[in-house]
Scaffold this motif. Sequence first.
Motif, PDB file in Angstrom:
ATOM      1  N   ARG A  45       0.185  -3.457   5.736  1.00  0.00           N
ATOM      2  CA  ARG A  45       0.819  -3.159   4.448  1.00  0.00           C
ATOM      3  C   ARG A  45       1.576  -4.372   3.911  1.00  0.00           C
ATOM      4  NH1 ARG A  45       3.385   2.960   4.623  1.00  0.00           N
ATOM      5  NH2 ARG A  45       1.410   4.094   4.931  1.00  0.00           N
ATOM      6  N   THR A  46       2.147  -5.145   4.814  1.00  0.00           N
ATOM      7  CA  THR A  46       2.908  -6.316   4.388  1.00  0.00           C
ATOM      8  C   THR A  46       2.002  -7.329   3.695  1.00  0.00           C
ATOM      9  OG1 THR A  46       4.378  -5.982   6.279  1.00  0.00           O
ATOM     10  CG2 THR A  46       4.495  -8.105   5.169  1.00  0.00           C
ATOM     11  N   VAL A  47       0.764  -7.476   4.178  1.00  0.00           N
ATOM     12  CA  VAL A  47      -0.178  -8.399   3.539  1.00  0.00           C
ATOM     13  C   VAL A  47      -0.429  -7.984   2.093  1.00  0.00           C
ATOM     14  CG1 VAL A  47      -2.503  -9.365   3.615  1.00  0.00           C
ATOM     15  CG2 VAL A  47      -1.277  -8.924   5.743  1.00  0.00           C
ATOM     16  N   GLY A  48      -0.692  -6.678   1.888  1.00  0.00           N
ATOM     17  CA  GLY A  48      -0.913  -6.192   0.529  1.00  0.00           C
ATOM     18  C   GLY A  48       0.287  -6.387  -0.375  1.00  0.00           C
ATOM     19  N   ALA A  49       1.487  -6.142   0.163  1.00  0.00           N
ATOM     20  CA  ALA A  49       2.707  -6.313  -0.631  1.00  0.00           C
ATOM     21  C   ALA A  49       2.912  -7.777  -1.014  1.00  0.00           C
ATOM     22  CB  ALA A  49       3.912  -5.790   0.145  1.00  0.00           C
ATOM     23  N   ILE A  50       2.646  -8.695  -0.084  1.00  0.00           N
ATOM     24  CA  ILE A  50       2.829 -10.119  -0.369  1.00  0.00           C
ATOM     25  C   ILE A  50       1.822 -10.590  -1.411  1.00  0.00           C
ATOM     26  CG2 ILE A  50       2.555 -12.431   0.615  1.00  0.00           C
ATOM     27  CD1 ILE A  50       3.812 -11.357   3.184  1.00  0.00           C
ATOM     28  N   ILE A  51       0.571 -10.165  -1.287  1.00  0.00           N
ATOM     29  CA  ILE A  51      -0.450 -10.562  -2.259  1.00  0.00           C
ATOM     30  C   ILE A  51      -0.066 -10.092  -3.656  1.00  0.00           C
ATOM     31  CG2 ILE A  51      -2.838 -10.139  -2.977  1.00  0.00           C
ATOM     32  CD1 ILE A  51      -3.512 -10.006   0.032  1.00  0.00           C
ATOM     33  N   THR A  52       0.413  -8.857  -3.749  1.00  0.00           N
ATOM     34  CA  THR A  52       0.824  -8.321  -5.051  1.00  0.00           C
ATOM     35  C   THR A  52       1.984  -9.115  -5.625  1.00  0.00           C
ATOM     36  OG1 THR A  52       0.117  -6.116  -4.318  1.00  0.00           O
ATOM     37  CG2 THR A  52       1.543  -6.239  -6.261  1.00  0.00           C
TER      38      THR A  52
END
Length: 430
Positions: free
Chosen positions: A135-142
């Motif tokens: 989930r952290t990867v998705g949040a950082i990309i966003t």
Amino acid sequence: MQSATLWRRLLGVEKTVVEDVVFEEEVHGAGRLIVRVRPMSTIAGRCGQCGRRCSWYDRGEGRRRWRALDFGEVMVFLEADAPRVRCREDGVVVAKVPWARHGAGHTHAFDQQVAWLATQCSKTAITQLMRIAWRTVGAIITRVWDDTASGVDFLAGLRRIGIDEISYKRNHKYLTVVVDHDTGRLVWAGVGKDKATLRGFFDALGTERSNRITHVSADGARWIAAVVAERCPNAVRCADPFHVVKWASEALDEVRRQVWNAARADTATLRARRAAGRENHSIGHAKALKDSRFALWKNPENLTTRQQVKLAWIAKTEPRLHRAYLLKEGLRLVFQLPLDEAAEALDRWIGWARRCRIERFVKLQRTVVEHRTAILAAIEHNLSNGLIESVNTKIRLITRTAFGFRSPHALIALAMLNLAGHRPTLPGRR
């Protein structure tokens, strides 16, 4: 070089005062390096969202930690106070810090490296290398994409665009994508496949810039045509040749299945009669029809010798199916002619299909008549959705590589970072 300057260089931070460095031992790990910092006085006491200097409100939740890039095997954290300020525009918010985005738990350099890795490798590899959750990867990309988009107008100068939809998940989950024909870049993507989703793009584009759109390529979807006619009244709508020929190929395949099913029924009857000893007919006709799909689908110039023989056999044994094949090829050849010849050939094809007595192609000619203007416009302006299909293929690859995103917004952010012409770079590289 002073130790404070060295630490700032190592951490990749600016406008930051390094107060202390502490190493925390761990029983079952490599330990943690805690760097205690504070913002320089020139940017202290500013709103975390708008950056304006504000009045102090309270200490917030005390000291916080932000994850920084690792030093070898050692995890690194920045630790600092996180007071809150009162902003006239945004209310009570956490004060701005120079090493991280507002609301983030990672430094700018950490976010940048994760975003770069997301454009180069799988999401699982990122989680293992950077020691963070999916989930952290998705949040950082966003976060990184929002930061990038805030400084770039991706919709500026649009003249010729292509619109299409792509499935990104099971149960009919779609994205609507818009590509600039002149640059080949993905300029917008939204969740959904309907009029409301496409209107969201034109709302972001604005009325003035929408009126400057000169050409729009798309498939025959009515929801696209309706919104384009509503928002881009001056644009020329071009029907994608690939989709038009695909309509004919699907109609041909439907006729093939009908003929095959009829042959199967006849074969079952022949087997029964043969078992009773009354007749001895060949029962391989249905199987031969089943194996004819690729001979019917492929272009004549690409047929193998075996497929050419199969096509000749169909012409002798199944004239109705062969007529459907000729209708498909006739529509395909329309797109290879100059405009004036293509218009005449298309009208002749419509008349032929109308009288062909094949129900599926009689229905298809009605669709072709409906899109006749857009078909001829595609031939005149030499515009197709080939570029958009290429972008869709890359989005599918991104979807497979970065599997695990729960939110389509993270997928959109990753697609934009990859395909919008502003890829992230590694920290410290130009």
